[in-house]
Design an enzyme around this catalytic site. Structure first.
Site, PDB file in Angstrom:
ATOM      1  N   LYS A 131       4.735   8.779   9.094  1.00  0.00           N
ATOM      2  CA  LYS A 131       4.497   8.153  10.404  1.00  0.00           C
ATOM      3  C   LYS A 131       5.485   8.621  11.482  1.00  0.00           C
ATOM      4  O   LYS A 131       5.306   9.699  12.029  1.00  0.00           O
ATOM      5  CB  LYS A 131       4.458   6.636  10.245  1.00  0.00           C
ATOM      6  CG  LYS A 131       3.299   6.215   9.299  1.00  0.00           C
ATOM      7  CD  LYS A 131       3.012   4.751   9.348  1.00  0.00           C
ATOM      8  CE  LYS A 131       2.026   4.314   8.262  1.00  0.00           C
ATOM      9  NZ  LYS A 131       0.644   4.350   8.622  1.00  0.00           N
ATOM     10  N   ASP A 141       9.363   2.861  -0.337  1.00  0.00           N
ATOM     11  CA  ASP A 141       8.335   3.512   0.454  1.00  0.00           C
ATOM     12  C   ASP A 141       8.573   3.124   1.910  1.00  0.00           C
ATOM     13  O   ASP A 141       8.167   2.057   2.366  1.00  0.00           O
ATOM     14  CB  ASP A 141       6.944   3.072  -0.028  1.00  0.00           C
ATOM     15  CG  ASP A 141       5.839   3.759   0.756  1.00  0.00           C
ATOM     16  OD1 ASP A 141       6.167   4.481   1.733  1.00  0.00           O
ATOM     17  OD2 ASP A 141       4.662   3.561   0.409  1.00  0.00           O
ATOM     18  N   TYR A 183       0.861  -1.181   0.000  1.00  0.00           N
ATOM     19  CA  TYR A 183       0.000   0.000   0.000  1.00  0.00           C
ATOM     20  C   TYR A 183       0.897   1.229   0.000  1.00  0.00           C
ATOM     21  O   TYR A 183       1.840   1.315   0.804  1.00  0.00           O
ATOM     22  CB  TYR A 183      -0.893   0.003   1.248  1.00  0.00           C
ATOM     23  CG  TYR A 183      -1.799   1.206   1.360  1.00  0.00           C
ATOM     24  CD1 TYR A 183      -2.865   1.388   0.495  1.00  0.00           C
ATOM     25  CD2 TYR A 183      -1.595   2.163   2.354  1.00  0.00           C
ATOM     26  CE1 TYR A 183      -3.696   2.497   0.602  1.00  0.00           C
ATOM     27  CE2 TYR A 183      -2.425   3.271   2.471  1.00  0.00           C
ATOM     28  CZ  TYR A 183      -3.472   3.429   1.596  1.00  0.00           C
ATOM     29  OH  TYR A 183      -4.302   4.528   1.702  1.00  0.00           O
TER      30      TYR A 183
HETATM   31  N1  PLP Z   1       2.959   4.115   2.310  1.00  0.00           N
HETATM   32  C1  PLP Z   1       2.899   3.185   3.272  1.00  0.00           C
HETATM   33  C2  PLP Z   1       3.924   2.095   3.289  1.00  0.00           C
HETATM   34  C3  PLP Z   1       1.904   3.224   4.233  1.00  0.00           C
HETATM   35  O1  PLP Z   1       1.846   2.275   5.177  1.00  0.00           O
HETATM   36  C4  PLP Z   1       0.952   4.275   4.181  1.00  0.00           C
HETATM   37  C5  PLP Z   1      -0.132   4.334   5.171  1.00  0.00           C
HETATM   38  O2  PLP Z   1      -0.351   3.483   5.964  1.00  0.00           O
HETATM   39  C6  PLP Z   1       1.058   5.212   3.169  1.00  0.00           C
HETATM   40  C7  PLP Z   1       2.071   5.123   2.249  1.00  0.00           C
HETATM   41  C8  PLP Z   1       0.084   6.333   3.083  1.00  0.00           C
HETATM   42  O3  PLP Z   1       0.302   7.233   4.116  1.00  0.00           O
HETATM   43  P1  PLP Z   1      -0.863   8.219   4.589  1.00  0.00           P
HETATM   44  O4  PLP Z   1      -1.918   7.367   5.217  1.00  0.00           O
HETATM   45  O5  PLP Z   1      -0.166   9.147   5.546  1.00  0.00           O
HETATM   46  O6  PLP Z   1      -1.351   8.918   3.375  1.00  0.00           O
END
Ligand code: PLP
Length: 437
Positions: free
Chosen positions: A272, A244, A149
């Site tokens: 985060k 990511d 994700y």
């Molecule tokens: N990338 C990863 C690996 C994530 O776990 C998340 C959210 O859980 C995101 C991107 C998206 O972040 P946000 O919820 O702050 O938009």
């Protein structure tokens, strides 16, 4: 600690009111607890390793706001820093010193980072990193891994077609097929599938984006050689490698997965932990790439609240504690103890289970395993998970309300908390088996 499906009236009133004025009663879908057949937790406050609902019931929290709270709730140095910052002004829409200091810290800690652009969410970070990759390569396709994700931008909401999908279907109404067709997907940990994509589309591929430890399908670590294999293939074909690290950053090691596994990506996204619970994220990379971002370069990206002083203060304070206390080895030890305890409790009752900890991220699947990809994760018993989940919640444990989310441990979780959790999980498994029987 009473809770669970029959929660006190105060909470259920709020559920009804929320559902009247907010879709599903929530600001983000998984908070609805649909997957586990419950009504949402309404948080009243958090303190250390515990979250309290609006009726005052406390739970040992392994969600931790989905990862940011590596020091636990309301960590005093973070609260003090945010309070001080708020007194100086909530937002400036102008440069300020804290954003420079936080950027300097990221440059010092994360191997692949020489320059940083702050944004407000992980979604913005990944979306912007992909835009930059497309601009830098002059190519349009991206490759992502099934079960990873990367936020909710259109191009990431893509399900796999069968096998090595080349023309993917949108995962949500509202995503134009023309957009999702630019995202190719293959199974996690599968370099042969990557090779097949490269053979057909290599010259059009702008970026390979990957969670270096997959935390959005439960927890799936990279197999030996997977990340190195991606690095080599990107080098060969000219696609950029994007890690990511929104979830893994400052979680699986101080410098993230790229430090832990010794593989340096071209671009990194962070979120985060970097904002300690405030809306802060970033995309980052080497100078030559980041200098393409406006105003130094032509790749446009902006934000009214980007680099917000409260968020920067929170992130700086949290990272300063991490630097001073260096809790990573201890966090990993406790997280491993937790997972081993849960697995032992399950197996001693004849329940198939597998799982792992990486840093302070963890996951358990109710299946023999091992799980290497999304397909394997989907083989886990989600019905049993829902019963187990409810029984855990009734025993004062707050886990992510989905079989496909990683859990987290904070520096505020003590050995006694971990031991109490393992004991409660044993009881919960008995209860879940009873219901099944
Ligand atoms: N990338 C990863 C690996 C994530 O776990 C998340 C959210 O859980 C995101 C991107 C998206 O972040 P946000 O919820 O702050 O938009």
């Amino acid at each position: 600690m009473s809770a669970g499906p029959g929660r006190p009236a105060a909470a259920s009133d709020w559920v009804g009111r929320a559902r009247t004025v907010m879709p599903g009663g929530v600001s983000s879908p998984v908070r609805a607890f649909d997957a586990v057949g419950m009504t949402p937790l309404f948080a009243g406050r958090g303190e250390g390793a515990r979250i309290f609902d609006d009726a005052g019931c406390g739970y040992l929290d392994y969600v931790l706001s989905w990862g940011p709270l590596i020091l636990g709730h309301a960590a005093p140095p973070v609260v003090e820093a945010v309070t001080r910052a708020a007194r100086d002004g909530m937002s400036f829409g102008a440069c300020h010193t804290r954003e420079v200091e936080l950027a300097e810290r990221l440059v010092a800690w994360v191997p692949g980072v020489e320059m940083v652009r702050f944004v407000n969410s992980g979604t913005e970070a990944t979306m912007s990193a992909v835009r930059l990759a497309r601009a830098a390569t002059g190519r349009d396709l991206i490759l992502k891994f099934q079960g990873c994700y990367h936020g909710h931008a259109d191009g990431f909401l893509v399900v796999a077609g069968s096998g090595v999908a080349t023309l993917s279907l949108p995962d949500s109404p509202g995503v134009p097929g023309a957009v999702s067709a630019l995202t190719l997907t293959v199974p996690y940990n599968d370099l042969e599938a990557v090779d097949a994509i490269l053979a057909e589309h290599g010259s059009r591929l702008a970026a390979v984006i990957v969670e270096p430890v997959a935390g959005n399908a439960g927890l799936i670590p990279p197999r030996a050689g997977f990340l190195e294999g991606l690095r080599a293939r990107c080098d060969r074909t000219g696609a950029l490698l994007i890690f990511d690290e929104v979830m893994t950053g400052f979680r699986v090691a101080r410098g993230g997965a790229q430090e832990r596994y010794g593989v340096v990506p071209d671009l990194t996204t962070l979120g985060k932990v970097v904002g300690a619970g405030l809306p802060v994220a970033a995309y980052a990379g080497p100078r030559d790439l980041m200098q393409r971002v406006a105003p130094e370069g032509t790749v446009y990206q902006a934000g009214t609240l980007s680099g917000n002083p409260l968020g920067m203060a929170a992130g700086l304070a949290q990272l300063a504690v991490l630097e001073r206390t260096d809790p990573f080895a201890e966090l990993e030890r406790r997280t491993s103890t937790l997972v081993e305890g849960i697995l032992a409790a399950a197996r001693s009752r004849g329940i198939p289970a597998c799982g792992t900890a990486v840093g302070s991220m963890w996951g358990v699947y109710f299946t023999e395993g091992p799980v290497f990809d999304f397909e394997g994760a989907r083989g886990a018993d989600t019905e049993f998970f829902a019963r187990y989940y409810r029984a855990c919640f009734e025993r004062g444990l707050f886990f992510a309300p989905s079989a496909f989310e990683a859990g987290f441990v904070s520096a505020a979780h003590t050995d006694a908390d971990i031991a109490a959790t393992v004991a409660a999980v044993g009881d919960a498994l008995d209860a879940a088996l009873d219901v099944a029987g």
